[in-house]
Design a protein around this motif. Structure first.
Motif, mmCIF file in Angstrom:
data_model
loop_
_atom_site.group_PDB
_atom_site.id
_atom_site.type_symbol
_atom_site.label_atom_id
_atom_site.label_comp_id
_atom_site.label_asym_id
_atom_site.label_seq_id
_atom_site.Cartn_x
_atom_site.Cartn_y
_atom_site.Cartn_z
ATOM 1 N N ARG A 167 90.357 8.714 -38.158
ATOM 2 C CA ARG A 167 89.759 7.918 -36.841
ATOM 3 C C ARG A 167 91.000 8.086 -35.719
ATOM 4 N NH1 ARG A 167 85.873 4.467 -35.055
ATOM 5 N NH2 ARG A 167 86.484 2.948 -33.557
ATOM 6 N N LEU A 168 90.734 8.557 -34.768
ATOM 7 C CA LEU A 168 91.711 8.501 -33.783
ATOM 8 C C LEU A 168 91.385 7.445 -32.603
ATOM 9 C CD1 LEU A 168 94.349 9.924 -32.273
ATOM 10 C CD2 LEU A 168 92.657 11.614 -31.265
ATOM 11 N N THR A 169 92.325 6.740 -32.344
ATOM 12 C CA THR A 169 91.990 5.538 -31.396
ATOM 13 C C THR A 169 92.999 5.658 -30.251
ATOM 14 O OG1 THR A 169 91.174 4.101 -33.195
ATOM 15 C CG2 THR A 169 91.744 3.092 -31.033
ATOM 16 N N LEU A 170 92.263 5.758 -28.944
ATOM 17 C CA LEU A 170 93.180 5.787 -27.628
ATOM 18 C C LEU A 170 93.592 4.217 -27.591
ATOM 19 C CD1 LEU A 170 94.368 6.952 -25.081
ATOM 20 C CD2 LEU A 170 92.150 6.626 -23.997
ATOM 21 N N LEU A 171 94.752 3.685 -27.569
ATOM 22 C CA LEU A 171 95.300 2.436 -27.281
ATOM 23 C C LEU A 171 95.497 2.218 -25.747
ATOM 24 C CD1 LEU A 171 97.851 1.896 -30.213
ATOM 25 C CD2 LEU A 171 95.346 1.266 -30.250
ATOM 26 N N LEU A 172 96.187 3.045 -25.044
ATOM 27 C CA LEU A 172 96.687 2.864 -23.763
ATOM 28 C C LEU A 172 96.713 4.393 -23.020
ATOM 29 C CD1 LEU A 172 98.170 0.459 -22.409
ATOM 30 C CD2 LEU A 172 100.329 1.608 -22.548
ATOM 31 N N ASP A 173 96.123 4.451 -21.650
ATOM 32 C CA ASP A 173 96.082 5.476 -21.049
ATOM 33 C C ASP A 173 96.530 5.382 -19.550
ATOM 34 O OD1 ASP A 173 94.094 3.859 -20.026
ATOM 35 O OD2 ASP A 173 92.236 5.248 -20.026
ATOM 36 N N GLU A 187 104.292 -5.565 -38.069
ATOM 37 C CA GLU A 187 103.332 -4.730 -37.617
ATOM 38 C C GLU A 187 102.196 -5.364 -36.618
ATOM 39 O OE1 GLU A 187 101.960 -2.547 -41.021
ATOM 40 O OE2 GLU A 187 103.790 -1.720 -41.775
ATOM 41 N N ARG A 188 102.775 -6.370 -35.931
ATOM 42 C CA ARG A 188 101.931 -6.957 -35.127
ATOM 43 C C ARG A 188 102.149 -6.383 -33.488
ATOM 44 N NH1 ARG A 188 97.429 -9.122 -36.763
ATOM 45 N NH2 ARG A 188 97.632 -10.719 -34.907
ATOM 46 N N MET A 189 103.190 -5.547 -33.367
ATOM 47 C CA MET A 189 103.410 -5.102 -32.067
ATOM 48 C C MET A 189 104.200 -3.664 -31.977
ATOM 49 S SD MET A 189 103.987 -7.069 -28.913
ATOM 50 C CE MET A 189 104.327 -8.640 -29.563
ATOM 51 N N LEU A 190 103.859 -2.877 -30.941
ATOM 52 C CA LEU A 190 104.524 -1.731 -30.728
ATOM 53 C C LEU A 190 105.439 -1.929 -29.545
ATOM 54 C CD1 LEU A 190 101.302 0.727 -30.956
ATOM 55 C CD2 LEU A 190 103.336 0.919 -32.504
ATOM 56 N N TYR A 191 106.709 -1.146 -29.759
ATOM 57 C CA TYR A 191 107.425 -0.906 -28.481
ATOM 58 C C TYR A 191 107.300 0.287 -28.012
ATOM 59 C CZ TYR A 191 109.454 -5.620 -29.591
ATOM 60 O OH TYR A 191 109.698 -6.975 -29.794
ATOM 61 N N VAL A 192 107.445 0.605 -26.718
ATOM 62 C CA VAL A 192 106.991 1.783 -26.337
ATOM 63 C C VAL A 192 108.101 2.261 -25.179
ATOM 64 C CG1 VAL A 192 105.792 3.752 -25.285
ATOM 65 C CG2 VAL A 192 104.555 2.056 -26.871
ATOM 66 N N ALA A 193 108.770 3.174 -25.297
ATOM 67 C CA ALA A 193 109.722 3.368 -24.266
ATOM 68 C C ALA A 193 109.220 4.361 -23.111
ATOM 69 C CB ALA A 193 110.980 4.272 -24.836
ATOM 70 N N TRP A 201 108.174 -1.396 -22.996
ATOM 71 C CA TRP A 201 107.004 -2.242 -23.013
ATOM 72 C C TRP A 201 106.392 -2.696 -24.402
ATOM 73 C CZ3 TRP A 201 102.199 0.564 -19.744
ATOM 74 C CH2 TRP A 201 102.895 0.307 -18.324
ATOM 75 N N ARG A 202 105.842 -3.807 -24.393
ATOM 76 C CA ARG A 202 105.241 -4.444 -25.695
ATOM 77 C C ARG A 202 103.990 -4.114 -25.655
ATOM 78 N NH1 ARG A 202 103.041 -8.862 -24.408
ATOM 79 N NH2 ARG A 202 103.827 -10.221 -22.757
ATOM 80 N N LEU A 203 103.193 -3.622 -26.788
ATOM 81 C CA LEU A 203 101.773 -3.491 -27.092
ATOM 82 C C LEU A 203 101.324 -4.391 -28.248
ATOM 83 C CD1 LEU A 203 102.760 -0.945 -25.289
ATOM 84 C CD2 LEU A 203 100.980 0.331 -26.613
ATOM 85 N N PRO A 204 100.838 -5.487 -28.050
ATOM 86 C CA PRO A 204 100.250 -6.296 -29.209
ATOM 87 C C PRO A 204 99.266 -5.786 -29.659
ATOM 88 C CG PRO A 204 100.817 -7.719 -27.069
ATOM 89 C CD PRO A 204 100.929 -6.040 -26.736
ATOM 90 N N LEU A 205 99.088 -5.812 -31.178
ATOM 91 C CA LEU A 205 98.014 -5.331 -31.821
ATOM 92 C C LEU A 205 97.121 -6.201 -32.294
ATOM 93 C CD1 LEU A 205 100.307 -2.430 -33.932
ATOM 94 C CD2 LEU A 205 98.694 -2.173 -32.038
ATOM 95 N N MET A 206 95.740 -5.909 -31.913
ATOM 96 C CA MET A 206 94.910 -7.018 -32.285
ATOM 97 C C MET A 206 94.230 -6.690 -33.660
ATOM 98 S SD MET A 206 95.647 -8.530 -29.513
ATOM 99 C CE MET A 206 94.509 -9.953 -29.500
ATOM 100 N N ASP A 207 93.573 -7.956 -33.925
ATOM 101 C CA ASP A 207 92.946 -7.501 -35.387
ATOM 102 C C ASP A 207 92.107 -6.424 -35.579
ATOM 103 O OD1 ASP A 207 94.403 -9.681 -36.194
ATOM 104 O OD2 ASP A 207 92.798 -11.157 -36.078
ATOM 105 N N ASP A 208 91.399 -6.110 -34.633
ATOM 106 C CA ASP A 208 90.368 -5.016 -34.292
ATOM 107 C C ASP A 208 91.125 -3.615 -34.436
ATOM 108 O OD1 ASP A 208 91.172 -5.153 -31.819
ATOM 109 O OD2 ASP A 208 89.071 -5.389 -31.025
ATOM 110 N N GLY A 209 92.446 -3.613 -34.219
ATOM 111 C CA GLY A 209 93.127 -2.238 -33.856
ATOM 112 C C GLY A 209 93.465 -2.047 -32.500
#
Length: 317
Positions: A167-173, A187-193, A201-209
């Motif tokens: 399963r491929l999920t688009l998180l941010l576009d 594993e609750r947060m992604l950091y993206v340069a 940026w910080r990307l909080p990961l929610m329970d639904d992915g």
């Protein structure tokens, strides 16, 4: 204006340099025409990742090569193919996953001579130019799709891919040049340069992915380029390779600056980093414009890289 005291400065040193026999000074690859029009491109190192034997794997972007630096200091070419590899991570089962600007996400199994495609598109649309990737402990893959995005065209993307369910999920576009990507120890947060925005940026990961309430974790400034590759230590401290400023910045889990890591006389094209050495207490830095691999000793005892090692291999890829 800075609200924090100056960070501690740490001097890096040259650990190894790409040998002359592996450089290609007479080549003028297509990648260099657009990305290094006024500079040499006999080699351009990216994507450092250590395997369990202490070998440092790297990519040579313009020449489509996977290079390996052994603990004894010897260099070798693991493979060469028609592509522009940018990011690289090694799965627990020995497979090497590659973020390739031309082809998407590739996989190189131990028995393979060249990489083969794993992900090339979403909903029949090709990726814009994959850049970096990171695993979760369960084998989920997060990766950036940078392309030519920037402040003028903030259409870079961040994806999550579940190897087990395919399963491929688009998180941010709507990202202005998403580049390096790391996952916090919980594993609750992604950091993206975000290179062109000179920010992380910080990307909080929610329970639904999905992600929600995306925000700026660190705002940088200066230089001719922004943050590139990143790494995390076990305490949640973030290390950021800042291309334009020629150094690596260290931040604690609150985003307060702690270290500035560079070598005397300046550093050229700091693009990516990885922890290694005894108990992962040394920071290895790729100086892409020179083909040097730098190393720095961190002064805090017990400060080690936090490495997400997938606990299961997922579906056969």
């Amino acid at each position: 204006m800075s609200l924090y005291p100056p960070p501690e400065r740490i001097e890096a040193r040259i650990f190894s340099t790409t040998p002359a026999e592996l450089r290609r000074p007479d080549d003028r690859p297509e990648w260099a025409r657009y990305n290094r029009p006024d500079r040499r491109a006999d080699v351009f190192l990216e994507g450092p990742s250590f395997d369990r034997k202490g070998n440092l794997w790297m990519v040579d972007v313009p020449h489509g090569r996977i290079l390996v630096l052994a603990p004894d200091g010897s260099w070798s070419v693991r493979c060469e193919y028609d592509g522009w590899p940018n990011g690289l991570k090694i799965h627990d089962d020995g497979r090497v996953l590659i973020a390739d600007y031309m082809h998407g996400i590739l996989v190189l199994a131990p028995e393979d001579k060249t990489p083969r495609p794993l992900l090339t598109h979403r909903h029949s649309e090709r990726f814009r130019g994959c850049n970096d990737l990171v695993f979760s402990s369960t084998g989920k893959l997060f990766f950036t799709d940078q392309g030519q995005s920037g402040m003028h065209m903030p259409n870079g993307r961040v994806y999550a891919y579940d190897l087990e369910s395919d399963r491929l999920t688009l998180l941010l576009d709507c990202a202005p040049s998403p580049n390096g990507i790391v996952l916090t120890p919980d594993e609750r947060m992604l950091y993206v340069a975000m290179t062109r925005a000179n920010a992380v940026w910080r990307l909080p990961l929610m329970d639904d992915g999905a992600v929600s309430k995306v925000g700026v974790f660190i705002q940088l400034s200066g230089g001719m380029g922004g943050p590139d590759g990143m790494a995390l230590d076990e305490r949640g401290g973030l290390y950021v390779a800042h291309v334009g400023n020629g150094c690596v910045w260290g931040f604690n889990q609150l985003g307060h600056p702690t270290f500035q890591i560079a070598r005397p006389g300046g550093t050229l094209g700091v693009t990516n980093i990885a922890f290694g050495g005894p108990e992962n207490t040394q920071l290895y830095i790729l100086e892409s414009d020179t083909g040097n691999v730098l190393v720095a000793d961190l002064p805090v005892p017990g400060r080690r890289m936090y490495s997400h090692t997938p606990s299961r291999s997922g579906r056969a890829i």
